[in-house]
Structure formats: C-alpha cells, structure tokens
Write an enzyme that holds these catalytic residues in place. Structure first.
Site, mmCIF file in Angstrom:
data_model
loop_
_atom_site.group_PDB
_atom_site.id
_atom_site.type_symbol
_atom_site.label_atom_id
_atom_site.label_comp_id
_atom_site.label_asym_id
_atom_site.label_seq_id
_atom_site.Cartn_x
_atom_site.Cartn_y
_atom_site.Cartn_z
ATOM 1 N N LYS A 179 0.856 -1.195 0.000
ATOM 2 C CA LYS A 179 0.000 0.000 0.000
ATOM 3 C C LYS A 179 0.886 1.238 0.000
ATOM 4 O O LYS A 179 1.518 1.555 1.007
ATOM 5 C CB LYS A 179 -0.905 0.045 1.236
ATOM 6 C CG LYS A 179 -1.956 1.156 1.101
ATOM 7 C CD LYS A 179 -2.623 1.504 2.417
ATOM 8 C CE LYS A 179 -1.872 2.566 3.193
ATOM 9 N NZ LYS A 179 -1.727 3.856 2.478
ATOM 10 N N GLU A 182 -1.239 7.533 0.246
ATOM 11 C CA GLU A 182 -2.202 8.173 -0.660
ATOM 12 C C GLU A 182 -1.643 9.456 -1.276
ATOM 13 O O GLU A 182 -2.093 9.874 -2.338
ATOM 14 C CB GLU A 182 -3.507 8.471 0.087
ATOM 15 C CG GLU A 182 -4.477 7.308 0.052
ATOM 16 C CD GLU A 182 -5.903 7.760 0.310
ATOM 17 O OE1 GLU A 182 -6.770 7.510 -0.538
ATOM 18 O OE2 GLU A 182 -6.141 8.376 1.371
ATOM 19 N N GLY A 232 7.028 4.323 8.382
ATOM 20 C CA GLY A 232 6.214 5.513 8.601
ATOM 21 C C GLY A 232 6.499 6.094 9.965
ATOM 22 O O GLY A 232 7.587 5.902 10.521
ATOM 23 N N GLU A 235 4.230 7.024 15.663
ATOM 24 C CA GLU A 235 2.864 7.000 16.167
ATOM 25 C C GLU A 235 2.034 5.884 15.497
ATOM 26 O O GLU A 235 1.405 5.058 16.173
ATOM 27 C CB GLU A 235 2.246 8.359 15.856
ATOM 28 C CG GLU A 235 0.976 8.700 16.552
ATOM 29 C CD GLU A 235 0.402 9.996 15.948
ATOM 30 O OE1 GLU A 235 1.179 10.810 15.419
ATOM 31 O OE2 GLU A 235 -0.831 10.151 16.005
ATOM 32 N N GLY A 237 3.274 3.437 13.748
ATOM 33 C CA GLY A 237 4.001 2.181 13.969
ATOM 34 C C GLY A 237 3.549 1.473 15.237
ATOM 35 O O GLY A 237 3.420 0.247 15.271
ATOM 36 N N GLU A 254 10.037 0.454 10.460
ATOM 37 C CA GLU A 254 11.059 1.481 10.202
ATOM 38 C C GLU A 254 10.379 2.806 10.488
ATOM 39 O O GLU A 254 9.519 3.235 9.720
ATOM 40 C CB GLU A 254 11.513 1.453 8.738
ATOM 41 C CG GLU A 254 12.156 0.164 8.293
ATOM 42 C CD GLU A 254 13.546 -0.044 8.836
ATOM 43 O OE1 GLU A 254 14.073 0.862 9.522
ATOM 44 O OE2 GLU A 254 14.107 -1.112 8.597
ATOM 45 N N CYS A 288 13.550 10.259 7.006
ATOM 46 C CA CYS A 288 13.555 9.682 8.353
ATOM 47 C C CYS A 288 14.922 9.845 9.008
ATOM 48 O O CYS A 288 15.022 9.969 10.218
ATOM 49 C CB CYS A 288 13.146 8.226 8.307
ATOM 50 S SG CYS A 288 14.094 7.286 7.109
ATOM 51 N N GLU A 389 10.312 14.760 16.151
ATOM 52 C CA GLU A 389 10.583 14.731 14.717
ATOM 53 C C GLU A 389 9.680 15.754 14.021
ATOM 54 O O GLU A 389 8.464 15.700 14.152
ATOM 55 C CB GLU A 389 10.310 13.338 14.161
ATOM 56 C CG GLU A 389 10.632 13.240 12.693
ATOM 57 C CD GLU A 389 10.322 11.870 12.106
ATOM 58 O OE1 GLU A 389 9.210 11.376 12.327
ATOM 59 O OE2 GLU A 389 11.198 11.333 11.423
#
Ligand code: NAP
Ligand code: MG
Length: 502
Positions: A179, A182, A232, A235, A237, A254, A288, A389
């Site tokens: 996926k 979006e 991603g 939060e 994750g 990750e 990241c 972050e």
C-alpha cells in the site's frame, strides 16, 4: 477510467467501490491524475491473490537464482523507463528531479539488482555446529520464505521504498501486497507494469493505493497475512504493532528519527558545513534519517554558525521539476502547517530563529507548499524542537561542552535511527561506536545501500532492512535435525517416557 489503477492478481482494475482520488503535485497544488482508491474489500482480494500465489509455490517453488534473474529484469525495466519515472515521481511527491532520478529511480533499480543477487544465496542450506550429544546428529538451516507479506510505506521516497519492500520480499520467495501512501501513489503503479513485463507471476505482487485507516488496517489484521513491513511514523508504527499482535504476525517497523550530527573541533569545516546542510535539508528535511540536530563544540560554535548561515542562503528553493531547484516543497498543506507550528514552538520556548522560519510564496511558489530552510540556534536538548521529529526543513543547533556531553545529548531522545560525526576518522569512529543509532555516518550523510543493514534503535523501529541481514527478516529459519544413528537401542532419551523393551 482512473489514470492509475489498482494492481491485483496480475490485472489492473478499478476499486470495487469505484472510488477515486486525485494525486496532487505539491509544487503547484494541481492534480496530476486520478487514482483508484482501494477499500477494505480490495485489500482482502489482494491478500487472497497473494495467498493463492504463495500457497501454490508459483514463486517460492523457483530457485533463488531464478527469482534473481527476474529481479534483474525488473531493474532493467526501471532503467528503461527512468526518465518517465523520475518526472512522475518529482511531480507526485515534490522531489527535486535530481533526487527523483538518483535516489528514487536509481535506488529502486539498485535494490532490485542487488536483492536479485542475494536471492541465490538462499538456495544453499547453511551448516550448523554438529553434535554427538545426546547422540550423533547432522544439523543444518534452511531459509523458508515467511509467506504473504504486506507493506505500508510513506510518501517521502515512494518508488524507492516500494522497491525496498518488493525486492526483499520477492528475493526471499514471498508474495506481497503493497500500500503506497495516498499522497504519492503514482510511481508504484508504473512499477506494477514493469514487474508484470519482467515476468513476475500473477498474484505475487499486488499494489493497492488507499487510505491507512481501513485499507491499511486490513493488511495488518487479516489472518491470511504472515508478515507486515511498515515504514512511517512512530505514532502509526505503535498502532501497527498492536494490530499485528492479535495474529502474531512477524513485524518489521522502520519509524521516525531525530538524528544528531556531531561536529568535532578537528572537522574539515568546508566539508562539515555543507554536509550538515545536506543532512538537514535534503528533500526539505522530509527524510527519516534527517540530521535535524547539529551539535557544535563551544570552541567552534560561532565560526561554524556564521559559515552555516552564509551557505544556507545558497540552497535554491523552487518548483521540484525545475532543474535549478535544489530544494522542493513539502508534501502537502497539513505537513506545512505542522512545520510552521513547530517553528512557532521553537520561538516560544526561547530558541533563536537564525534563518528562514516562514512559508515561501513569492516567484510562483504561492500555489505550492514551500518552507524556507530554517535554522534555530541556542537550542537546548530538552526543547520540543530538539526532541520531536518535525519532518521538515528545520535544523536545531545545540552547543556541547565535551565529547561525553555530545554523546549524552545525541543519545538523549526516544529515537535511534541515524547519526553522523564530522571530524578526524579515528577519533570520530570511537565516538560513533557509542551512539545509539542503527546507522552512523562519519564525514558523510544519508547514504543507504542495499548491501548494508538499516533500521532503528529504541522507538525508531524493530528489525533491519537491506543487506543479507535485512533479507533474512523476510525468511523463517528452519532448523533440520537428522538423527545419524537411527536405531531404537541408541535412543536412550526415549526411555524417559517409554521404557525400552528388554
Ligand atoms: P504515517 O502517517 O505513519 O503513514 C505511513 C503509512 O501508513 C501511509 O501509507 C499511511 O497511509 C499508513 N497508515 C496511516 N494510518 C494507518 C493505520 N491506522 N493502519 C495502517 N496504515 C496506516 O507517516 P508519513 O507521514 O506518511 O511519513 C512520515 C513518517 O515516516 C516520518 O515519521 C518518518 O520518519 C517515517 N519514515 C521512516 C523511515 C524509516 O525507514 N525509518 C523512512 C521514511 C519515513 P495514508 O497516508 O495513505 O493514509
Ligand atoms: Mg502527490
């Protein structure tokens, strides 16, 4: 018909609901095309296709070396369509053309090629230490694929991350449902066609752009899925890990980072100043591994900051697809608001805004989402902008007293993805070894490579990707034990339960 369709069981198709959405170019705010929007039922269909493709061994039944040849053909297909892919990626994600060409398209090919080479390595059983206790046996290890993998990826390196996940899953013999985010669904659809053309069998790879809630959740909870690989935010994750726990799926995460760049007082300043800026502002800081904290020794602080502020003005912010731009927009309005909000927090908490700090709207940038490269000085390690972050072009400069202090500050966040040390290599290496980070660059930044493992300490993730170590995360190690003296009388340990006949 939408411009970018779902790819399920080897066919391009619309969503079952018929829903579509527009993908936006963050440089202009304009649509670049309509995209089929996968719902939960499309996710189920994709998972079932991947399940069937795994269970009948159409892919896992091939030797790794044969899978490798197909992955090499995928790399070739990417190369052939490189210019088209780079242009599309630049418009869909706001990556500058040079980033889209080098990192996204170039990286994608590099990963398929390299993982294809590693695939053959899985054909050979690995010997284990042999034993005669309690009786002689021969022991070895076979690496099976895990099964059906699902992958959920963010919008900052869309094609490269699709390539990471798919190349590793396929090299190890798995099937996969991916996926894309979006925000950036388009390049993965072109990749689907390349995979098909290269001879990847139907159902082995399925690509379904759709929302995280619902569609993404199905990929993480469906009992027919064996492994989830997520890249991603920390939060999301955490939610992924909880959702995957119900069916005990293998989970690789990750996640985010707040990476420190430590400058030593013996650093080459021409190198370290430009390196620090590249580390912090590459892809508008939406990386990241972004080196968003710059740790400077007192003795060097003022000179370094002076040079940094002079050079930050040379970063050319502009429309991503224009060749002259060295920094593009951020991905959308929401991300822009988040960044501007952090800049306000930084000021409120007492940091000094030394450069940037505002949205850029002049010279044709008004329709896009542009933020000036922003530098804060007088940042202390406890401030919000030094802990959280931001995922935007904001660099926090922090002073340190000595090396112990630098290590303490660098390790003092919940993250542990990456770090850098700028200075004489031997001295920098000693310091680097004490940093809690999955990757530490010395006199360099942002270089990932399919040969080297990548991943996070602490809340930056679980597991590693890339290299042989990363590939192994897509396998189940199977220990085989062969009794080498297969007679009843030698198996004295059976007697514990069933006494030997006299
Ligand atoms: P995000 O909000 O966590 O989204 C990542 C992906 O998860 C998207 O595809 C998103 O779908 C999906 N998602 C959201 N909610 C979900 C849910 N409830 N269930 C299943 N899937 C869900 O992250 P982002 O804002 O796109 O990306 C930025 C973050 O990624 C940063 O924190 C960055 O550090 C991290 N990142 C980490 C690495 C790494 O390798 N460690 C690399 C790059 C980025 P939709 O957005 O389509 O709804
Ligand atoms: Mg887009």
């Amino acid at each position: 018909m939408s411009d970018y369709q779902l790819f399920i069981d080897g066919e391009f198709c619309e969503a079952a609901s018929g829903e579509t959405f527009e993908s936006i170019d963050p440089s202009t705010g304009e649509s670049i095309g309509t995209v089929a929007r996968a719902g939960r039922d499309d996710a189920v269909r994709a998972i079932e296709a991947a399940r069937a493709a795994f269970d009948d061994h159409r892919w896992s039944g091939r030797r790794g070396s044969d899978r490798g040849k197909i992955l090499a053909a995928v790399a070739k297909g990417i190369k052939e369509r490189a210019a088209e892919l780079a242009e599309l990626e630049s418009r869909d994600s706001g990556a500058t053309l040079v980033k889209a060409k080098g990192a996204d398209v170039g990286g994608a090919g590099f990963w398929f090629r390299t993982m294809g080479q590693y695939a053959a390595k899985l054909d050979e059983p690995e010997p284990l230490p042999q034993t005669i206790v309690p009786g002689p046996s021969y022991n070895y290890l076979k690496r099976d694929p895990v099964g059906v993998c699902t992958a959920i990826i963010p919008w900052n390196f869309p094609l490269q991350m699709a390539a990471w996940k798919i190349s590793m899953a396929l090299a190890a013999g798995n099937t996969i449902v991916l996926k894309p985010a979006e925000e950036t669904p388009c390049s993965a659809t072109v990749l689907a066609q390349i995979l098909k053309d290269a001879g990847v069998p139907d159902g082995v790879v399925n690509i379904i752009p759709g929302p995280g809630p619902g569609t993404g959740e199905e990929l993480v909870t469906n009992p027919k899925v064996d492994k989830v690989s997520f890249t991603g935010s920390t939060e999301v994750g955490k939610q992924i890990m909880q959702m995957a726990a119900n069916t005990v799926k293998k989970t690789t995460l990750e996640l985010g980072g707040k990476s420190a760049q430590i400058v030593l007082d013996d650093a080459d300043l021409d190198l370290a100043v430009d390196g620090a800026l590249y580390g912090a502002f590459f892809h508008s800081g939406q990386v990241c591994t972004a080196g968003s904290r710059l740790l400077l020794p007192e003795s060097l602080h003022d000179e370094f900051v002076g040079r940094l502020l002079a050079r930050v003005a040379d970063i050319r912010v502009g429309v991503a697809s224009e060749k002259s731009s060295t920094m593009g927009p951020v991905v959308n309005n929401k991300q822009l608001d988040t960044i501007v909000n952090y800049i306000e927090i930084g000021q409120k908490e007492g940091a000094t805004l030394a450069a940037g700090g505002q949205r850029l709207t002049d010279d044709g940038l008004d329709k896009g989402f542009f933020v000036a490269p922003t530098v804060f000085t007088d940042v202390t390690p406890d401030m919000t902008i030094a802990q959280e972050e931001i995922f935007g072009p904001v660099l926090s400069v922090i002073r340190y007293a000595d090396e112990e202090d630098a290590i303490r500050i660098a390790n003092g966040t919940v993250y542990g993805l990456a770090a850098a040390v700028w200075g004489t290599p031997t001295r920098a290496m000693k310091l680097a070894e004490r940093l809690q980070a999955g990757t530490v660059w010395i006199n360099d930044y942002h270089l990932l490579n399919p040969h080297y493992p990548f991943g996070g300490y602490k809340q930056s993730g679980i597991g590693r990707e890339h290299g042989y170590l990363g590939l192994l995360e897509y396998t189940e190690p199977k220990h085989l034990h062969v009794g080498m003296d297969p007679t009843r009388s030698t198996k004295r340990w059976f007697d514990m339960t069933i006494p030997q006949q006299r």
